[in-house]
Design a protein around this motif. Structure first.
Motif, PDB file in Angstrom:
ATOM      1  N   ASP A 250       0.867  -1.179   0.000  1.00 27.35           N
ATOM      2  CA  ASP A 250       0.000   0.000   0.000  1.00 27.35           C
ATOM      3  C   ASP A 250       0.901   1.225   0.000  1.00 27.35           C
ATOM      4  O   ASP A 250       1.769   1.356   0.878  1.00 27.35           O
ATOM      5  N   ILE A 252       0.450   4.226   0.886  1.00 24.31           N
ATOM      6  CA  ILE A 252       0.095   5.304   1.800  1.00 24.31           C
ATOM      7  C   ILE A 252       1.268   5.737   2.673  1.00 24.31           C
ATOM      8  O   ILE A 252       1.475   6.935   2.913  1.00 24.31           O
ATOM      9  N   PHE A 315       2.008  -0.119   6.980  1.00 29.58           N
ATOM     10  CA  PHE A 315       1.095  -0.071   5.833  1.00 29.58           C
ATOM     11  C   PHE A 315       0.971  -1.461   5.243  1.00 29.58           C
ATOM     12  O   PHE A 315       1.927  -2.237   5.234  1.00 29.58           O
ATOM     13  N   HIS A 339      -3.247   2.519   9.215  1.00 28.03           N
ATOM     14  CA  HIS A 339      -4.382   3.010   8.434  1.00 28.03           C
ATOM     15  C   HIS A 339      -5.449   1.925   8.359  1.00 28.03           C
ATOM     16  O   HIS A 339      -5.162   0.737   8.542  1.00 28.03           O
ATOM     17  N   ASP A 362      -7.004   5.072   2.449  1.00 29.57           N
ATOM     18  CA  ASP A 362      -6.337   5.783   1.353  1.00 29.57           C
ATOM     19  C   ASP A 362      -6.102   7.261   1.617  1.00 29.57           C
ATOM     20  O   ASP A 362      -5.850   8.025   0.676  1.00 29.57           O
ATOM     21  N   VAL A 364      -3.795   9.703   2.359  1.00 28.29           N
ATOM     22  CA  VAL A 364      -2.363   9.984   2.459  1.00 28.29           C
ATOM     23  C   VAL A 364      -2.110  11.236   3.284  1.00 28.29           C
ATOM     24  O   VAL A 364      -1.195  11.284   4.115  1.00 28.29           O
ATOM     25  N   TYR A 367      -2.441  10.444   6.972  1.00 30.09           N
ATOM     26  CA  TYR A 367      -1.292   9.668   7.414  1.00 30.09           C
ATOM     27  C   TYR A 367      -0.071  10.589   7.559  1.00 30.09           C
ATOM     28  O   TYR A 367       0.682  10.502   8.538  1.00 30.09           O
TER      29      TYR A 367
END
Length: 416
Positions: A250, A252, A315, A339, A362, A364, A367
């Motif tokens: 992922d 992210i 992640f 996440h 999702d 970003v 995060y």
């Protein structure tokens, strides 16, 4: 199409879903018995045995370093003092260093094979020795294994020995001789019970444990790795460890880091066992202060990684059914960034705001903001950071202690 069929089944009454499981398992067993009788000749047939003296731990990848495999290794070590334990594993993925985390009392039984079919019910061709011959030769009384949850070959055709099943992905089974189904999180257990209904005398949740407690030389490991990587002790280090598999990557975490890296020249991202796609992104886009470590099955390397970071920046595209890597960091008192996933979110069962920040699907920017928050707290509010580290360590100890897990397993076996 498969997803659509599942959706239809989920909206049907549970008795119908349960019937689907029963019919499916009956068909898989019947098909495998027929196939086995034509493919494997002169197999010995196991007989019922009581009381339990000889235990077989079985899994094709049992001697590798994944979370599932480490769990089986811990179970073997936990039972070796009270029982004669046999550890049966496929030779293709074996990492012999993993034996160092186990007991010298265990008898190891590697087996060769040609193919382990990915499609259920997982025909295993040219298995030598075959599990049935092993059961007969060593007078096995109990099998301990792990699977996504469903019954599959070769143990789905063994119906006269009790089985303890570690359920990893929440698939259902109603195989009668599965006497205990240990789900590695409530998320996993509840997913299986959508099909089978509650089975309180059989189904339990015990989080996947750490294979071992952190070593006593943890500070030395931290210092050595930071020196090797050229990271000053005062710098802030995020970390991520997991399977080096592009299919579960992922973006992210790395995209969030990319947004803040220039603002924090004394911060780093240490990633052990990186997926190839991640290494390419970092190289092609010249993302600064990302350090890569190769995968390793050695406990010293794993704990060296966790000790060297200040916080886990986790992640994974499909999320976690438990989260062994997160648990390892928690055990050392490392706060967690993670996440929500579109698939599994069992790690959110035990993480809370005392030591963790959780970005949404999702997101970003969210995060990235959480990354900034952790760095700022450590720099400006050291007492608050210390409280978060203490909370993380408590959550790790309460949920993932190998000592507590071993006691629970011994109690389960004693009452089979």
């Amino acid at each position: 199409m498969r997803g659509f069929v599942k959706w239809i089944l989920y909206v049907l009454p549970r008795p119908i879903r349960k019937l689907v499981v029963i019919v499916r398992e009956w068909w898989w067993k019947k098909a495998m018995i027929n196939w086995e009788s034509h493919y494997y000749f002169n197999l010995t047939q196991p007989h019922d045995r009581r009381p339990i003296k000889n235990i077989l731990i079985y899994h094709v990848g049992a001697l590798s370093f994944g979370g599932t495999e480490k769990c089986l290794q811990l179970i073997a070590a936990a039972l070796a003092d009270g029982y004669k334990v046999f550890f049966m594993y496929g030779d293709k993925t074996a990492i012999n260093e993993r034996k160092n985390a186990m007991s010298s009392k265990i008898t190891y039984i590697p087996f060769s094979y040609s193919e382990n079919e990915t499609a259920v019910p997982h025909r295993l061709t040219n298995m030598k020795p075959h599990i049935k011959d092993t059961i007969s030769e060593y007078n096995i009384d109990l099998i301990v294994t792990a699977s996504p949850g469903y019954s599959h070959y070769p143990w789905n055709v063994i119906d006269n020995l009790p089985i303890i099943l570690i359920n990893i992905f929440g698939a259902p089974t109603l195989q009668k001789n599965v006497k205990k189904c240990i789900s590695i999180s409530d998320t996993v257990r509840l997913h299986a019970e959508k099909w089978t209904g509650e089975l309180p005398n059989r189904n339990v949740t015990i989080y996947a444990p750490l294979a071992k407690l952190p070593p006593e030389n943890i500070s030395l490991l931290r210092g050595n790795l930071r020196v090797k990587l050229g990271i000053p002790e005062s710098d802030f280090v995020y970390g991520r460890i997991g399977r080096n598999d592009d299919s579960i990557f992922d973006p992210i975490g790395i995209r969030a880091w990319q947004k803040i890296a220039k603002d924090y020249p004394n911060a780093h991202y240490l990633i052990m066992s990186p997926p190839p796609i991640l290494e390419k992104i970092v190289k092609d886009e010249n993302i600064p202060r990302v350090h890569f470590l190769p995968p390793s099955g050695k406990e010293e390397d794993v704990w060296g990684f966790h000790s060297s970071i200040d916080a886990m920046a986790h992640f994974r595209r499909d999320g976690e059914t438990s989260g062994v890597a997160i648990a390892e960091s928690l055990m050392l008192g490392k706060p967690i960034l993670t996440h929500r996933s579109h698939i599994w979110n069992a790690h959110l069962e035990y993480l809370d705001n005392s030591c963790a920040l959780i970005a949404d699907f999702d997101k970003v920017d969210e995060y990235s903001s959480n990354m900034r928050t952790f760095i700022e707290i450590r720099e400006k509010y050291p007492e608050k950071w210390s409280e978060m580290e203490t909370a993380a360590k408590k959550i790790g100890g309460d949920n993932f202690s190998p000592v507590v897990y071993s006691d629970k397993i011994r109690n389960i076996v004693a009452n089979i």
